[in-house]
Design an enzyme around this catalytic site. Structure first.
Site, PDB file in Angstrom:
ATOM      1  N   SER A  24     -70.620  26.209  48.105  1.00  0.00           N
ATOM      2  CA  SER A  24     -70.115  26.761  46.854  1.00  0.00           C
ATOM      3  C   SER A  24     -71.170  26.630  45.763  1.00  0.00           C
ATOM      4  O   SER A  24     -71.457  25.530  45.300  1.00  0.00           O
ATOM      5  CB  SER A  24     -68.825  26.040  46.440  1.00  0.00           C
ATOM      6  OG  SER A  24     -67.810  26.267  47.394  1.00  0.00           O
ATOM      7  N   HIS A  80     -81.638  34.624  39.453  1.00  0.00           N
ATOM      8  CA  HIS A  80     -83.087  34.660  39.270  1.00  0.00           C
ATOM      9  C   HIS A  80     -83.448  36.003  38.634  1.00  0.00           C
ATOM     10  O   HIS A  80     -82.865  37.034  38.979  1.00  0.00           O
ATOM     11  CB  HIS A  80     -83.827  34.513  40.601  1.00  0.00           C
ATOM     12  CG  HIS A  80     -83.549  33.233  41.315  1.00  0.00           C
ATOM     13  ND1 HIS A  80     -84.299  32.094  41.134  1.00  0.00           N
ATOM     14  CD2 HIS A  80     -82.589  32.905  42.203  1.00  0.00           C
ATOM     15  CE1 HIS A  80     -83.814  31.120  41.887  1.00  0.00           C
ATOM     16  NE2 HIS A  80     -82.775  31.591  42.546  1.00  0.00           N
ATOM     17  N   CYS A 118     -66.312  28.567  48.910  1.00  0.00           N
ATOM     18  CA  CYS A 118     -65.484  28.245  50.066  1.00  0.00           C
ATOM     19  C   CYS A 118     -64.109  27.847  49.545  1.00  0.00           C
ATOM     20  O   CYS A 118     -63.966  27.396  48.411  1.00  0.00           O
ATOM     21  CB  CYS A 118     -66.094  27.140  50.919  1.00  0.00           C
ATOM     22  SG  CYS A 118     -66.407  25.601  50.050  1.00  0.00           S
TER      23      CYS A 118
END
Length: 276
Positions: free
Chosen positions: A124, A129, A152
């Site tokens: 998780s 970026h 998750c």
């Protein structure tokens, strides 16, 4: 669109499914002179610095219903930035010994528990970026941001899709969504996907569907969903940086428009193309 679970699905224990949304967006512009190109890169670098990106991914965590365990952020020299956020479905902390999912968010200032980092580092998380770039030939400059939201449990990254589109207002979007692993129902039967989906477009608001041309590549049996989006309308004014359209001759406008459309088509289709 709401992420709708499958009807009458009762799970045994923790939901072990991993759901990942990869959101790649592109902004394209024409910067005529080297000074204009440098100014564009500087503008993008400041507009999407690490602090701004942190605000965006923090809101993403709130939208998907995750709790923040830790945040790492960095601005790069000469340009670019990145943010990594570890998240959990339930709040873990000394003031929440019962793992109450409605407890306050665990902030980066407080810091995560060491075992929380180990448990959630590869599952998780939210990362972003940025990649500003330009080239002296042709005057085209581009900006790319890559955002990955991996969860998750029951929380779904698809809930953040429209917020990401709104935050970046990109010219081009490449989105991938996949579900991995399995969980079990109370009878022990494996469950490989726990919600309805046949396309990422199901979760894009109508106002954005009206703005973008979209194409899908779906491998449903592998739980892989891929959608590309490109703006339908083209207004040259929106793609000029440091130069006004009224300052250009008719011939220059035509050439610049051709360059920009070629650049956008190559990015959208992922290959070099002949002149448009």
């Amino acid at each position: 669109m709401e992420v709708k679970p499958l009807k009458k699905l009762r799970l045994y224990g923790f939901n072990n499914l991993t759901k990942t949304l990869s959101f790649n967006m592109y902004d394209i512009c024409y910067a005529k002179t080297p000074e204009h190109r440098d100014a564009y890169i500087q503008y993008i670098d400041e507009e999407y610095n690490a602090q701004r990106l942190t605000s965006i991914v923090t809101e993403v965590a709130r939208i998907v219903g995750a709790n923040i365990l830790n945040i790492a952020k960095q601005d790069y020299d000469p340009q670019g930035a990145s943010v990594t956020m570890l998240i959990a479905e339930e709040h873990l902390g000394p003031e929440n010994p019962d793992n109450d999912p409605f407890s306050p968010v665990y902030t980066d200032k407080e810091g995560p528990l060491p075992d929380a980092v180990v448990a959630h580092l590869d599952k998780s998380h939210i990362t972003v970026h940025t990649y500003p770039e330009s080239h002296p030939h042709g005057g085209i400059s581009t900006f790319r941001a890559d955002i990955d939201v991996s969860t998750c449990g029951q929380i779904s990254p698809l809930k953040a899709l429209n917020f990401l589109i709104e935050s970046f207002a990109p010219d081009i979007i490449v989105a991938d969504y996949r579900v991995r692993g399995f969980t079990r129902d109370v009878d022990g039967k494996k469950v490989f996907i726990d919600h309805k989906i046949n396309s990422i477009q199901n979760y894009v608001d109508r106002k954005y569907r009206d703005l973008y041309q979209m194409i899908d590549v779906t491998v449903f049996q592998e739980y892989i969903f891929h959608t590309k989006m490109i703006l339908k309308d083209f207004d040259l004014d929106n793609y000029l940086f440091g130069t006004a359209k009224k300052e250009l001759s008719i011939n220059d406008k035509r050439k610049i428009k051709q360059r920009l459309k070629k650049e956008m088509a190559e990015i959208f289709y992922g290959k070099n193309m002949p002149r448009i």
